[in-house]
Design a protein around this motif. Structure first.
Motif, mmCIF file in Angstrom:
data_model
loop_
_atom_site.group_PDB
_atom_site.id
_atom_site.type_symbol
_atom_site.label_atom_id
_atom_site.label_comp_id
_atom_site.label_asym_id
_atom_site.label_seq_id
_atom_site.Cartn_x
_atom_site.Cartn_y
_atom_site.Cartn_z
ATOM 1 N N GLY A 90 0.818 -1.205 0.000
ATOM 2 C CA GLY A 90 0.000 0.000 0.000
ATOM 3 C C GLY A 90 0.854 1.257 0.000
ATOM 4 O O GLY A 90 0.509 2.269 -0.618
ATOM 5 N N THR A 91 2.001 1.180 0.676
ATOM 6 C CA THR A 91 2.891 2.347 0.730
ATOM 7 C C THR A 91 3.431 2.663 -0.668
ATOM 8 O O THR A 91 3.486 3.832 -1.076
ATOM 9 C CB THR A 91 4.054 2.070 1.709
ATOM 10 O OG1 THR A 91 3.496 1.896 2.998
ATOM 11 C CG2 THR A 91 5.053 3.207 1.746
ATOM 12 N N ALA A 92 3.804 1.633 -1.403
ATOM 13 C CA ALA A 92 4.337 1.857 -2.754
ATOM 14 C C ALA A 92 3.250 2.428 -3.677
ATOM 15 O O ALA A 92 3.497 3.370 -4.440
ATOM 16 C CB ALA A 92 4.889 0.555 -3.327
ATOM 17 N N ILE A 93 2.049 1.864 -3.569
ATOM 18 C CA ILE A 93 0.962 2.355 -4.437
ATOM 19 C C ILE A 93 0.609 3.805 -4.069
ATOM 20 O O ILE A 93 0.409 4.648 -4.945
ATOM 21 C CB ILE A 93 -0.282 1.419 -4.338
ATOM 22 C CG1 ILE A 93 0.036 0.068 -5.014
ATOM 23 C CG2 ILE A 93 -1.514 2.065 -4.968
ATOM 24 C CD1 ILE A 93 0.218 0.091 -6.532
ATOM 25 N N ALA A 94 0.568 4.109 -2.767
ATOM 26 C CA ALA A 94 0.262 5.487 -2.347
ATOM 27 C C ALA A 94 1.331 6.440 -2.876
ATOM 28 O O ALA A 94 1.046 7.564 -3.306
ATOM 29 C CB ALA A 94 0.178 5.559 -0.821
ATOM 30 N N TRP A 95 2.573 5.987 -2.867
ATOM 31 C CA TRP A 95 3.692 6.814 -3.370
ATOM 32 C C TRP A 95 3.490 7.088 -4.865
ATOM 33 O O TRP A 95 3.646 8.228 -5.319
ATOM 34 C CB TRP A 95 5.006 6.072 -3.120
ATOM 35 C CG TRP A 95 6.240 6.829 -3.453
ATOM 36 C CD1 TRP A 95 7.011 7.559 -2.588
ATOM 37 C CD2 TRP A 95 6.882 6.917 -4.742
ATOM 38 N NE1 TRP A 95 8.081 8.102 -3.261
ATOM 39 C CE2 TRP A 95 8.023 7.733 -4.582
ATOM 40 C CE3 TRP A 95 6.588 6.411 -6.000
ATOM 41 C CZ2 TRP A 95 8.874 8.038 -5.645
ATOM 42 C CZ3 TRP A 95 7.427 6.726 -7.061
ATOM 43 C CH2 TRP A 95 8.558 7.524 -6.876
ATOM 44 N N GLN A 96 3.127 6.051 -5.615
ATOM 45 C CA GLN A 96 2.906 6.231 -7.062
ATOM 46 C C GLN A 96 1.734 7.202 -7.297
ATOM 47 O O GLN A 96 1.830 8.102 -8.135
ATOM 48 C CB GLN A 96 2.601 4.886 -7.752
ATOM 49 C CG GLN A 96 3.766 3.911 -7.789
ATOM 50 C CD GLN A 96 4.871 4.297 -8.782
ATOM 51 O OE1 GLN A 96 4.847 5.373 -9.390
ATOM 52 N NE2 GLN A 96 5.867 3.445 -8.920
ATOM 53 N N LYS A 97 0.661 7.032 -6.530
ATOM 54 C CA LYS A 97 -0.514 7.906 -6.717
ATOM 55 C C LYS A 97 -0.144 9.360 -6.487
ATOM 56 O O LYS A 97 -0.498 10.243 -7.266
ATOM 57 C CB LYS A 97 -1.639 7.518 -5.744
ATOM 58 C CG LYS A 97 -2.408 6.295 -6.182
ATOM 59 C CD LYS A 97 -3.572 6.058 -5.217
ATOM 60 C CE LYS A 97 -4.305 4.785 -5.629
ATOM 61 N NZ LYS A 97 -5.189 4.246 -4.597
ATOM 62 N N CYS A 148 -3.581 6.758 -14.321
ATOM 63 C CA CYS A 148 -3.039 5.412 -14.212
ATOM 64 C C CYS A 148 -4.094 4.577 -13.499
ATOM 65 O O CYS A 148 -4.866 5.106 -12.701
ATOM 66 C CB CYS A 148 -1.758 5.493 -13.354
ATOM 67 S SG CYS A 148 -0.978 3.914 -12.982
ATOM 68 N N GLU A 149 -4.134 3.298 -13.813
ATOM 69 C CA GLU A 149 -4.979 2.365 -13.042
ATOM 70 C C GLU A 149 -4.088 1.742 -11.979
ATOM 71 O O GLU A 149 -2.973 1.291 -12.317
ATOM 72 C CB GLU A 149 -5.460 1.229 -13.930
ATOM 73 C CG GLU A 149 -6.421 1.620 -14.987
ATOM 74 C CD GLU A 149 -7.847 1.211 -14.627
ATOM 75 O OE1 GLU A 149 -8.011 0.243 -13.871
ATOM 76 O OE2 GLU A 149 -8.752 1.895 -15.106
ATOM 77 N N TYR A 150 -4.557 1.692 -10.763
ATOM 78 C CA TYR A 150 -3.750 1.110 -9.692
ATOM 79 C C TYR A 150 -4.396 -0.176 -9.195
ATOM 80 O O TYR A 150 -5.622 -0.251 -9.064
ATOM 81 C CB TYR A 150 -3.636 2.091 -8.515
ATOM 82 C CG TYR A 150 -3.027 3.413 -8.903
ATOM 83 C CD1 TYR A 150 -1.642 3.566 -8.985
ATOM 84 C CD2 TYR A 150 -3.829 4.502 -9.210
ATOM 85 C CE1 TYR A 150 -1.085 4.783 -9.347
ATOM 86 C CE2 TYR A 150 -3.281 5.723 -9.580
ATOM 87 C CZ TYR A 150 -1.911 5.855 -9.651
ATOM 88 O OH TYR A 150 -1.366 7.060 -10.026
#
Ligand SMILES: C[S@@+](CC[C@H](N)C(=O)[O-])C[C@H]1O[C@@H](n2cnc3c(N)ncnc32)[C@H](O)[C@@H]1O
Length: 208
Positions: free
Chosen positions: A75-82, A92-94
């Motif tokens: 979740g931390t990596a996805i939040a960083w990308q967002k 982007c689709e996550y």
């Protein structure tokens, strides 16, 4: 199972929270830059990035006009990308979760994609998951004629991650029956700047 050999979601999450991410490159992978320049990755292409972590390719591909699906357990990596993409108003689709789930939890895109970009994902998953990954790539994720843009990590030590992806094993995993391999002259070696210079071999495999 040795924990080093089978990292759970919590382990990956902890690595990002602690900034303990030696696999990260300082910028866009030079092979990815070449693929953008040559049109192997072109505006309008759909591209899936499994195990995207905090790699800068998510933003770079979106900026170049590709339709990116970025997936990660953390979740931390996805939040960083967002947060990064929002700053530039990039879309982007996550997918936050296990992209290699089985049975009812098996993930597949709404439409098979034009490209899958694998940067230190195959070498990060346990080798017993490789068949499942290769099957999903060939039968769910990529359209016929679609391409896997692979960076096969080379290493001689045992264990992992990273788990070595020697070419003979890769040729078995991605068999000629389903995949068209590039000429050997078009497979290039890229030393990793922080994983003791271990080379990654870039190869574009086309789904028949
Ligand atoms: C070695 S890191 C590479 C990250 C990124 N590709 C890069 O090059 O910076 C491996 C990534 O795969 C993710 N991952 C591992 N297994 C996964 C799975 N089954 N589904 C989704 N992501 C996964 C981890 O959370 C981690 O971000």
């Amino acid at each position: 199972m040795n924990q080093n050999e089978d990292r759970s979601a919590l382990d990956w999450e902890a690595r990002f929270r602690n900034n303990d991410t030696p696999w990260e490159r300082p910028g866009v992978h030079p092979a990815a830059r070449n693929w953008l320049e040559s049109g192997t990755l072109a505006p309008g292409h759909s591209v899936i990035i499994p195990g995207c972590g905090r790699c800068p390719e998510v933003a770079a591909f979106a900026r170049a006009g590709l339709n990116v699906t970025a997936a990660d357990l953390s979740g931390t990596a996805i939040a960083w990308q967002k947060a990064k993409l929002q700053k530039e108003d990039l879309s982007c689709e996550y997918l936050e979760g296990d992209i290699l789930g089985s049975g009812d939890r098996r993930w597949q895109p709404d439409e098979p994609a034009d490209r899958v970009y694998d940067q230190t994902f195959l070498c990060a998953i346990h080798p017993r998951l490789r068949e499942r990954y290769a099957d999903a790539l060939a039968n769910l994720w990529l359209k016929p004629g679609g391409q896997l843009l692979a960076l096969f990590m080379q290493k001689n030590e045992r264990g992992g991650p990273p788990f070595g992806c020697p070419l003979d094993a890769m040729r078995e995993l991605f068999s000629d029956r389903l995949w068209i391999w590039p000429d050997p002259g078009n497979i290039e070696a890229w030393p990793h700047p922080s994983l003791n210079g271990k080379p990654e071999l870039s190869a574009v495999l086309t789904r028949r």
